[in-house]
Design a protein around this motif. Structure first.
Motif, PDB file in Angstrom:
ATOM      1  N   TRP A  73       0.792  -1.066   0.062  1.00 36.38           N
ATOM      2  CA  TRP A  73       0.048  -0.052  -0.106  1.00 36.38           C
ATOM      3  C   TRP A  73       0.811   1.146   0.032  1.00 36.38           C
ATOM      4  CZ3 TRP A  73      -4.810   0.213  -1.308  1.00 36.38           C
ATOM      5  CH2 TRP A  73      -5.561  -0.868  -1.155  1.00 36.38           C
ATOM      6  N   LEU A  74       1.971   1.219   0.921  1.00 34.00           N
ATOM      7  CA  LEU A  74       2.990   2.380   0.935  1.00 34.00           C
ATOM      8  C   LEU A  74       3.530   2.536  -0.541  1.00 34.00           C
ATOM      9  CD1 LEU A  74       4.269   1.594   4.178  1.00 34.00           C
ATOM     10  CD2 LEU A  74       2.929   3.690   3.979  1.00 34.00           C
ATOM     11  N   ILE A  75       3.877   1.604  -1.124  1.00 31.85           N
ATOM     12  CA  ILE A  75       4.549   1.904  -2.371  1.00 31.85           C
ATOM     13  C   ILE A  75       3.434   2.061  -3.241  1.00 31.85           C
ATOM     14  CG2 ILE A  75       5.786   0.558  -4.241  1.00 31.85           C
ATOM     15  CD1 ILE A  75       7.009  -1.048  -1.993  1.00 31.85           C
ATOM     16  N   GLY A  76       2.628   1.627  -3.481  1.00 31.00           N
ATOM     17  CA  GLY A  76       1.441   2.081  -4.585  1.00 31.00           C
ATOM     18  C   GLY A  76       1.120   3.216  -4.362  1.00 31.00           C
ATOM     19  N   MET A  77       0.756   3.835  -3.300  1.00 30.36           N
ATOM     20  CA  MET A  77       0.343   5.070  -2.981  1.00 30.36           C
ATOM     21  C   MET A  77       1.372   6.274  -3.352  1.00 30.36           C
ATOM     22  SD  MET A  77      -2.892   4.533  -2.637  1.00 30.36           S
ATOM     23  CE  MET A  77      -2.652   2.984  -3.607  1.00 30.36           C
ATOM     24  N   ALA A  78       2.481   5.731  -3.003  1.00 35.20           N
ATOM     25  CA  ALA A  78       3.759   6.719  -3.281  1.00 35.20           C
ATOM     26  C   ALA A  78       3.669   6.677  -5.101  1.00 35.20           C
ATOM     27  CB  ALA A  78       5.126   6.048  -2.864  1.00 35.20           C
ATOM     28  N   ALA A  79       3.561   5.481  -5.588  1.00 36.14           N
ATOM     29  CA  ALA A  79       3.606   5.472  -6.721  1.00 36.14           C
ATOM     30  C   ALA A  79       2.623   6.455  -7.644  1.00 36.14           C
ATOM     31  CB  ALA A  79       3.538   4.222  -7.598  1.00 36.14           C
ATOM     32  N   MET A  80       1.356   6.554  -6.899  1.00 37.07           N
ATOM     33  CA  MET A  80       0.266   7.375  -7.382  1.00 37.07           C
ATOM     34  C   MET A  80       0.874   8.919  -7.375  1.00 37.07           C
ATOM     35  SD  MET A  80      -2.870   6.066  -7.916  1.00 37.07           S
ATOM     36  CE  MET A  80      -3.775   4.514  -7.439  1.00 37.07           C
ATOM     37  N   LEU A 359      -4.407  -1.578  -8.074  1.00 38.51           N
ATOM     38  CA  LEU A 359      -4.663  -2.893  -8.211  1.00 38.51           C
ATOM     39  C   LEU A 359      -3.805  -3.963  -7.528  1.00 38.51           C
ATOM     40  CD1 LEU A 359      -6.919  -4.852  -9.837  1.00 38.51           C
ATOM     41  CD2 LEU A 359      -5.059  -4.935 -11.590  1.00 38.51           C
ATOM     42  N   VAL A 360      -2.532  -3.764  -7.521  1.00 43.89           N
ATOM     43  CA  VAL A 360      -1.683  -4.713  -6.821  1.00 43.89           C
ATOM     44  C   VAL A 360      -2.153  -4.955  -5.441  1.00 43.89           C
ATOM     45  CG1 VAL A 360       0.748  -5.171  -6.365  1.00 43.89           C
ATOM     46  CG2 VAL A 360       0.166  -4.639  -8.580  1.00 43.89           C
ATOM     47  N   PRO A 361      -1.945  -3.759  -4.592  1.00 41.80           N
ATOM     48  CA  PRO A 361      -2.409  -3.717  -3.252  1.00 41.80           C
ATOM     49  C   PRO A 361      -3.583  -4.415  -2.844  1.00 41.80           C
ATOM     50  CG  PRO A 361      -1.885  -1.557  -3.622  1.00 41.80           C
ATOM     51  CD  PRO A 361      -1.581  -2.328  -4.823  1.00 41.80           C
ATOM     52  N   MET A 362      -4.499  -3.998  -3.704  1.00 42.66           N
ATOM     53  CA  MET A 362      -6.049  -4.277  -3.577  1.00 42.66           C
ATOM     54  C   MET A 362      -6.059  -5.686  -3.639  1.00 42.66           C
ATOM     55  SD  MET A 362      -9.133  -3.438  -2.765  1.00 42.66           S
ATOM     56  CE  MET A 362      -9.269  -1.618  -3.139  1.00 42.66           C
ATOM     57  N   VAL A 363      -5.496  -6.525  -4.654  1.00 44.70           N
ATOM     58  CA  VAL A 363      -5.798  -7.708  -4.959  1.00 44.70           C
ATOM     59  C   VAL A 363      -5.183  -8.567  -3.914  1.00 44.70           C
ATOM     60  CG1 VAL A 363      -4.825  -9.755  -6.373  1.00 44.70           C
ATOM     61  CG2 VAL A 363      -6.003  -7.772  -7.504  1.00 44.70           C
ATOM     62  N   TRP A 364      -3.866  -8.071  -3.444  1.00 46.49           N
ATOM     63  CA  TRP A 364      -3.043  -8.855  -2.315  1.00 46.49           C
ATOM     64  C   TRP A 364      -3.873  -8.727  -1.106  1.00 46.49           C
ATOM     65  CZ3 TRP A 364       2.946  -7.588  -1.535  1.00 46.49           C
ATOM     66  CH2 TRP A 364       3.356  -8.218  -0.370  1.00 46.49           C
ATOM     67  N   GLN A 365      -4.389  -7.646  -0.668  1.00 44.42           N
ATOM     68  CA  GLN A 365      -5.130  -7.442   0.465  1.00 44.42           C
ATOM     69  C   GLN A 365      -6.560  -8.572   0.531  1.00 44.42           C
ATOM     70  OE1 GLN A 365      -4.566  -4.650   3.249  1.00 44.42           O
ATOM     71  NE2 GLN A 365      -5.245  -6.490   4.251  1.00 44.42           N
ATOM     72  N   THR A 366      -7.263  -8.566  -0.573  1.00 47.25           N
ATOM     73  CA  THR A 366      -8.235  -9.273  -0.938  1.00 47.25           C
ATOM     74  C   THR A 366      -8.064 -10.742  -0.548  1.00 47.25           C
ATOM     75  OG1 THR A 366      -9.302  -7.626  -2.406  1.00 47.25           O
ATOM     76  CG2 THR A 366     -10.089 -10.031  -2.639  1.00 47.25           C
ATOM     77  N   TRP A 367      -6.731 -11.202  -1.174  1.00 47.75           N
ATOM     78  CA  TRP A 367      -6.410 -12.629  -1.119  1.00 47.75           C
ATOM     79  C   TRP A 367      -6.114 -12.973   0.510  1.00 47.75           C
ATOM     80  CZ3 TRP A 367      -1.822 -14.533   1.304  1.00 47.75           C
ATOM     81  CH2 TRP A 367      -1.886 -16.280   0.893  1.00 47.75           C
ATOM     82  N   LEU A 368      -5.544 -12.012   1.013  1.00 52.05           N
ATOM     83  CA  LEU A 368      -5.154 -12.170   2.383  1.00 52.05           C
ATOM     84  C   LEU A 368      -6.205 -12.310   3.274  1.00 52.05           C
ATOM     85  CD1 LEU A 368      -2.390 -11.964   3.889  1.00 52.05           C
ATOM     86  CD2 LEU A 368      -2.919  -9.887   4.530  1.00 52.05           C
ATOM     87  N   VAL A 369      -7.342 -11.375   3.025  1.00 50.35           N
ATOM     88  CA  VAL A 369      -8.534 -11.629   3.949  1.00 50.35           C
ATOM     89  C   VAL A 369      -9.099 -12.914   3.796  1.00 50.35           C
ATOM     90  CG1 VAL A 369      -8.567  -9.233   4.611  1.00 50.35           C
ATOM     91  CG2 VAL A 369      -9.863  -9.997   2.550  1.00 50.35           C
ATOM     92  N   MET A 370      -9.429 -13.091   2.354  1.00 50.90           N
ATOM     93  CA  MET A 370     -10.019 -14.469   2.152  1.00 50.90           C
ATOM     94  C   MET A 370      -9.479 -15.603   2.566  1.00 50.90           C
ATOM     95  SD  MET A 370     -11.271 -13.482  -2.164  1.00 50.90           S
ATOM     96  CE  MET A 370     -12.101 -15.036  -2.142  1.00 50.90           C
ATOM     97  N   TYR A 371      -8.224 -15.556   2.528  1.00 48.46           N
ATOM     98  CA  TYR A 371      -7.373 -16.799   3.252  1.00 48.46           C
ATOM     99  C   TYR A 371      -7.749 -16.741   4.514  1.00 48.46           C
ATOM    100  CZ  TYR A 371      -3.674 -19.453   4.798  1.00 48.46           C
ATOM    101  OH  TYR A 371      -2.707 -20.535   5.598  1.00 48.46           O
ATOM    102  N   ASP A 372      -7.587 -15.780   5.429  1.00 46.19           N
ATOM    103  CA  ASP A 372      -7.777 -15.943   6.766  1.00 46.19           C
ATOM    104  C   ASP A 372      -9.501 -16.119   7.219  1.00 46.19           C
ATOM    105  OD1 ASP A 372      -6.455 -15.811   9.519  1.00 46.19           O
ATOM    106  OD2 ASP A 372      -7.502 -13.930   9.808  1.00 46.19           O
ATOM    107  N   ALA A 373     -10.480 -15.699   6.507  1.00 44.35           N
ATOM    108  CA  ALA A 373     -11.600 -15.819   6.665  1.00 44.35           C
ATOM    109  C   ALA A 373     -12.062 -17.327   6.668  1.00 44.35           C
ATOM    110  CB  ALA A 373     -12.601 -14.902   5.826  1.00 44.35           C
TER     111      ALA A 373
END
Length: 432
Positions: A73-80, A359-373
């Motif tokens: 998220w930090l890298i992605g938003m800095a890239a923005m 897209l990259v951090p969003m997909v990563w975060q989505t996979w993470l929460v789905m896995y833990d759920a």
């Protein structure tokens, strides 16, 4: 607040008091200012905590290193920000516009990284954020009678616009205080509560419900759920109704993915689709048509904006976009091109580079929460939050509404910290 749940350190106190004072901040038109100030304050404390390590006071020490997804998220938003500069340079928008847009980035996209950072690094418990949302819910229920009767007893829609609008922002509605508004399509009242407009208020209602479902105190839980559902219904938003159903049920069904009988039932259902499939597909098509037809004018404007944004992105500015939103034609009621949809807006304003940065951090975060759920209850709230953010991204511009989503973003950071601790074998903190 019950005796066993109260802020345990200065950052918890800051976060809790800021959250429970949501309505008073709204009444003075200060919410759009409070969100970014809180984000950068907490971000600075987090960086200071990481830098000083054991030299900082014990109740402010970092809970660990920055989790990988928070780094994304930090890298992605800095890239923005970098993409923003490149887009302005490409279209020769000038220094003044570049500075203005950079300030906009600091009040928008940056928050999507700063709040997860604070949630991951600072000692802020999940329970404190959950209780704070329920207190906001109590405010909402107390004010509900006034809000509901306002259009019928002659009270004005808008009370006033705060002088804080001089600070600058997306529009005066972010600094205005409303009792209600009239739907231009039906000329009936709808309510937006402490949000800048009604559809966003509905999704804030969804967030309130999913937070309340995690509350351990039954009374506070009931208050949170009641207020959240009230916000969704009173806002008259189709997106809110979808979110209420999907975001409360899907995360709780995720553990079924690990159950053999669930896969067998799914296989049987799939086989039965050969017989009932055409009827189901027709019913779904009718449902989608009715959903869009409920607010046909709104649907038409949104779809036209998306089509114009896509075509102009593809034909004019593929890599770094147009730099800023641009005025729309009469056919879209002069609404800005690059609004009402996060992903089309990113393509138009920031091109492929900006699209990928989210897209990259969003997909990563989505996979993470789905896995833990799928593994247990801990992942339910983070997954519900991510689902709400995804739903929001298809109807609104996520970055200009991050200032109201900060408790949810902090939960995502806290959850990333918890999963990182799992990998390192660190015991979970009480109330985390």
């Amino acid at each position: 607040m019950t005796p066993d749940l109260r802020p345990a350190n200065p950052v918890e106190t800051l976060v809790y008091k800021t959250l429970v004072w949501t309505w008073p901040f709204y009444f003075v038109g200060a919410l759009y200012v409070v969100g970014p100030v809180l984000a950068w304050t907490l971000g600075a404390i987090a960086v200071l905590s990481l830098y000083l390590g054991p030299a900082i006071r014990s109740d402010l020490r970092a809970t660990g290193t920055i989790p990988p997804v928070v780094w994304a998220w930090l890298i992605g938003m800095a890239a923005m920000l970098v993409v923003l500069w490149l887009g302005h340079l490409d279209w020769s928008l000038g220094t003044k516009q570049t500075i203005k847009s950079s300030i906009g980035w600091a009040k928008g996209w940056a928050l999507l990284a700063l709040f997860p950072l604070a949630g991951a690094v600072l000692p802020i418990r999940r329970d404190i954020l959950v209780r704070g949302q329920c207190v906001v819910a109590l405010w909402t229920l107390v004010l509900a009678p006034l809000l509901l009767v306002a259009p019928y007893i002659g009270l004005p829609e808008k009370i006033f616009t705060s002088p804080l609008k001089a600070i600058g922002g997306p529009g005066p509605e972010y600094f205005s205080v409303y009792l209600f508004t009239y739907d231009p399509a039906t000329w009936t009242p709808r309510w937006q509560f402490y949000a800048p407009w009604s559809p966003f208020a509905a999704l804030l209602g969804v967030v309130m419900v999913v937070f309340a479902l995690e509350e351990k105190n039954r009374n506070w839980k009931a208050i949170g759920i009641a207020a959240g559902v009230f916000m969704i219904l009173a806002s008259k938003s189709r997106m809110g109704l979808v979110g209420l159903v999907a975001c409360t049920t899907v995360p709780r069904l995720m553990p079924l993915l690990l159950r053999g009988w669930a896969w067998q039932a799914g296989a049987a259902l799939t086989a039965s689709m050969a017989v009932i499939g055409p009827m189901v597909m027709q019913s779904m098509a009718d449902g989608v048509k009715a959903f869009k037809g409920a607010r046909a004018d709104s649907t038409r404007v949104r779809e036209t904006l998306q089509r114009i944004a896509y075509e102009r992105w593809k034909g004019e500015a593929v890599w770094f976009g147009h730099g800023t939103v641009q005025p729309g034609p009469h056919i879209v009621e002069f609404m800005p091109i690059g609004s009402h949809h996060t992903w089309y807006a990113l393509l138009f304003v920031k091109g492929v580079a900006g699209f990928a940065a989210l897209l990259v951090p969003m997909v990563w975060q989505t996979w993470l929460v789905m896995y833990d759920a799928t593994r247990g209850p801990r992942g339910r709230l983070p997954m519900a939050i991510v689902m709400t953010l995804i739903l929001l991204s298809f109807g609104e511009n996520m970055e200009i509404e991050a200032y109201m989503l900060w408790p949810a973003l902090m939960i995502l950071g806290r959850h990333a910290r918890e999963m990182s601790d799992d990998r390192l074998g660190v015991p979970a903190a009480k109330g985390s």
